[in-house]
Design an enzyme around this catalytic site. Structure first.
Site, PDB file in Angstrom:
ATOM      1  N   TYR A  77       0.795  -1.224   0.000  1.00 38.15           N
ATOM      2  CA  TYR A  77       0.000   0.000   0.000  1.00 38.15           C
ATOM      3  C   TYR A  77       0.831   1.279   0.000  1.00 38.15           C
ATOM      4  O   TYR A  77       0.387   2.310  -0.478  1.00 38.15           O
ATOM      5  CB  TYR A  77      -0.914   0.034   1.221  1.00 38.15           C
ATOM      6  N   THR A 108      -0.410  12.289  -0.683  1.00 41.28           N
ATOM      7  CA  THR A 108      -0.963  12.552  -2.008  1.00 41.28           C
ATOM      8  C   THR A 108      -2.284  11.832  -2.274  1.00 41.28           C
ATOM      9  O   THR A 108      -2.835  11.913  -3.366  1.00 41.28           O
ATOM     10  CB  THR A 108       0.036  12.116  -3.102  1.00 41.28           C
ATOM     11  N   ILE A 110      -5.979  10.818  -2.716  1.00 43.65           N
ATOM     12  CA  ILE A 110      -7.125  11.611  -3.176  1.00 43.65           C
ATOM     13  C   ILE A 110      -8.271  11.478  -2.164  1.00 43.65           C
ATOM     14  O   ILE A 110      -8.788  10.384  -1.950  1.00 43.65           O
ATOM     15  CB  ILE A 110      -7.604  11.134  -4.573  1.00 43.65           C
ATOM     16  N   GLU A 146      -9.571   2.502  -1.856  1.00 46.00           N
ATOM     17  CA  GLU A 146     -10.739   2.862  -1.043  1.00 46.00           C
ATOM     18  C   GLU A 146     -10.868   4.358  -0.800  1.00 46.00           C
ATOM     19  O   GLU A 146     -11.315   4.783   0.270  1.00 46.00           O
ATOM     20  CB  GLU A 146     -10.710   2.113   0.301  1.00 46.00           C
ATOM     21  N   ARG A 192     -22.545  -0.534  -6.098  1.00 38.35           N
ATOM     22  CA  ARG A 192     -22.415  -1.641  -7.042  1.00 38.35           C
ATOM     23  C   ARG A 192     -23.518  -1.527  -8.087  1.00 38.35           C
ATOM     24  O   ARG A 192     -24.686  -1.348  -7.681  1.00 38.35           O
ATOM     25  CB  ARG A 192     -22.637  -2.994  -6.349  1.00 38.35           C
ATOM     26  N   GLU A 248      -8.633  -7.280  -1.974  1.00 32.58           N
ATOM     27  CA  GLU A 248      -8.642  -7.706  -0.571  1.00 32.58           C
ATOM     28  C   GLU A 248      -9.834  -8.628  -0.437  1.00 32.58           C
ATOM     29  O   GLU A 248     -10.902  -8.341  -0.965  1.00 32.58           O
ATOM     30  CB  GLU A 248      -8.860  -6.542   0.412  1.00 32.58           C
ATOM     31  N   TYR A 280      -6.388 -10.610   2.461  1.00 31.82           N
ATOM     32  CA  TYR A 280      -5.985  -9.656   3.491  1.00 31.82           C
ATOM     33  C   TYR A 280      -5.752 -10.449   4.779  1.00 31.82           C
ATOM     34  O   TYR A 280      -6.684 -11.089   5.240  1.00 31.82           O
ATOM     35  CB  TYR A 280      -7.075  -8.598   3.686  1.00 31.82           C
TER      36      TYR A 280
END
Ligand SMILES: *[C@@H]1O[C@H](CO)[C@@H](O)[C@H](O)[C@H]1NC(C)=O
Length: 445
Positions: A77, A108, A110, A146, A192, A248, A280
């Site tokens: 990550y 950085t 978002i 995420e 979704r 994950e 995960y």
């Protein structure tokens, strides 16, 4: 002398022979150089908040046990673009392991609460790409993980897509290998399949993500294809134009984990549309998702190898029974898939760009213009419905297990601060939603 150079030459050959070839995307699948299909059997690997790919000895120990588990890929990550990664990248390469790396850093990322995609972010992402593009065992890059963490956050989607567009353009301008660049999404039932369709819609190859990956915790053993809502996930993935996989997975409630979802992912129901999954996670920490541990919990506070009560370095010891459950499960699953030459692009469909529906949480009205580099968000693209104070589904049944994953993720500690920030921004977004349709006012910086 002759002997020495001969053995040098031979060891050179041996190194070459063990080196992994780059993976290539054709249509909606990943392929090995020989044309056979590549499926991810992955684990999430982040021993500490910062770069886990700088301690060669640790990487070697982990890579060796990962190989025994059946791992062929990991995701990381956070990395430090300025550090030396040669040792770790080789350790994983030697073990037959590919890597997916997030281009964003803590600074950085978002954030829906402060939406912008600007030159500073671009250049920091580019630094990570510059550092890692040279390794053949880099399988892909993520422009975010995420960032859209709640159903109110869909307005961030154009900025994620803009980041993918610009990083793809940067990759091509630098003549780097076509390393796929995609996004790792939280599985939010209300979004979704709009989010995945939005990131792949519009018909401009340069503007879409190269793959879509989903962090889903909706299969909690004991469960099945239907009760987990994987049947829904499969229906959304059918004929999808780009690769899709789980970035994950591995719900741990109630436990122990049986990893029965792997039968579905690699079985007849999903194998034609999904490219595998990343479990995960590798290290055992507070959230109890670990497949291995480096020592008992607690730990000596004066020990610098201990952080947050868990040892972050050392000899990995399998967590029982989860490690062996996954190992035996993966050992039974050997999908062959299709050959590269058998991919028929005509069978793939570009999804139409979703529009919000009444009662729907999707906040982007069709194929809106993407923000250009430097633009910020001063408003939303369109309204979201009047929200209730409850922002998470409570239903843990079909299509509603989002909460379980969310709970797990909240203590994962891999993006501390991000969740808190996202919660703060909900208020902003909900406030703006009351004003019904608000125009997209992009202000160039
Ligand atoms: C980009 O945004 C960040 C955070 O708001 C800011 O610190 C930085 O100065 C911005 N960069 C440019 C080039 O405007």
């Amino acid at each position: 002398m002759l002997f020495a150079s001969l053995s040098l030459a031979l060891s050179g050959l041996a190194t070459l022979a063990s080196a992994l070839d780059p993976i290539e995307v054709v249509g909606n699948k990943f392929f090995n150089k020989d044309g056979s299909q590549f499926f991810l059997k992955g684990v999430a690997y982040q021993l500490r908040p910062h770069d886990p790919l700088i301690d060669t000895e640790q990487c070697k120990r982990d890579a060796s046990l990962m190989k025994e588990l059946g791992v062929n890929s990991i995701r990381v990550y956070h990395v430090d673009a300025s550090a030396d990664h040669d040792g770790c990248m080789k350790a994983f390469d030697d073990a037959g392991i590919y890597l997916l790396i997030d281009l964003d850093t803590f600074d950085t990322y978002i954030l829906p609460s402060n939406l912008h995609w600007n030159q500073t972010q671009h250049d920091d992402y580019a630094d990570v790409m510059d550092t890692f593009q040279k390794y053949d065992n880099v399988l892909g890059f993520f422009v975010g993980n995420e960032n859209i963490a709640h159903k109110e956050d869909s307005i961030a989607a154009p900025f994620i897509k803009a980041a993918a567009r610009d990083m793809k353009a940067y990759r091509d301008k630098k003549n780097y290998r076509k390393i796929p660049i995609g996004y790792s999404a939280a599985d939010i039932v209300e979004l979704r399949p709009m989010l995945q369709n939005y990131l792949a819609c519009g018909g401009e190859t340069a503007d879409i993500v190269d793959f879509f990956a989903l962090n889903s915790y909706s299969w909690c053993d004991p469960a099945d294809y239907k009760t987990s809502s994987y049947d829904m996930l499969e229906s959304y993935a059918k004929n999808f134009p780009i690769p899709i996989f789980f970035s994950e997975t591995g719900c741990n409630t109630p436990g122990p984990r049986l990893f029965a979802d792997q039968d579905a992912v690699f079985g007849k129901d999903m194998i034609n549309d999904w490219s595998g999954s990343i479990i995960y996670e590798w290290i055992q920490e507070e959230n109890h998702y670990g497949l291995i541990s480096y020592g008992p919990a607690g730990g000596d506070a004066t020990n610098t190898d201990v952080e947050g009560g868990f040892t972050r370095k050392g000899t990995p010891t399998p967590v029982s029974p989860d490690f062996n459950n996954l190992k035996s499960k993966w050992a039974t699953l050997k999908p062959t898939g299709v050959h590269k030459t058998d991919v028929d692009p005509k069978t793939l469909t570009t999804p139409s760009c979703p529009t919000s529906t009444s009662g729907g949480w999707w906040g982007i009205e069709g194929n809106v213009r993407l923000p250009s580099l430097g633009e910020t968000m001063a408003g939303t693209f369109t309204s979201v419905p009047t929200a209730t104070s409850d922002s998470q589904p409570q239903d843990s049944g079909k299509d509603g297990n989002d909460d379980k994953g969310k709970d797990g993720k909240d203590d994962k500690g891999k993006d501390k601060g991000k969740n808190a920030a996202s919660k703060d921004m909900q208020i902003t977004i909900l406030g703006s939603s009351l004003a019904a349709v608000i125009l997209f006012a992009a202000v160039a910086l």
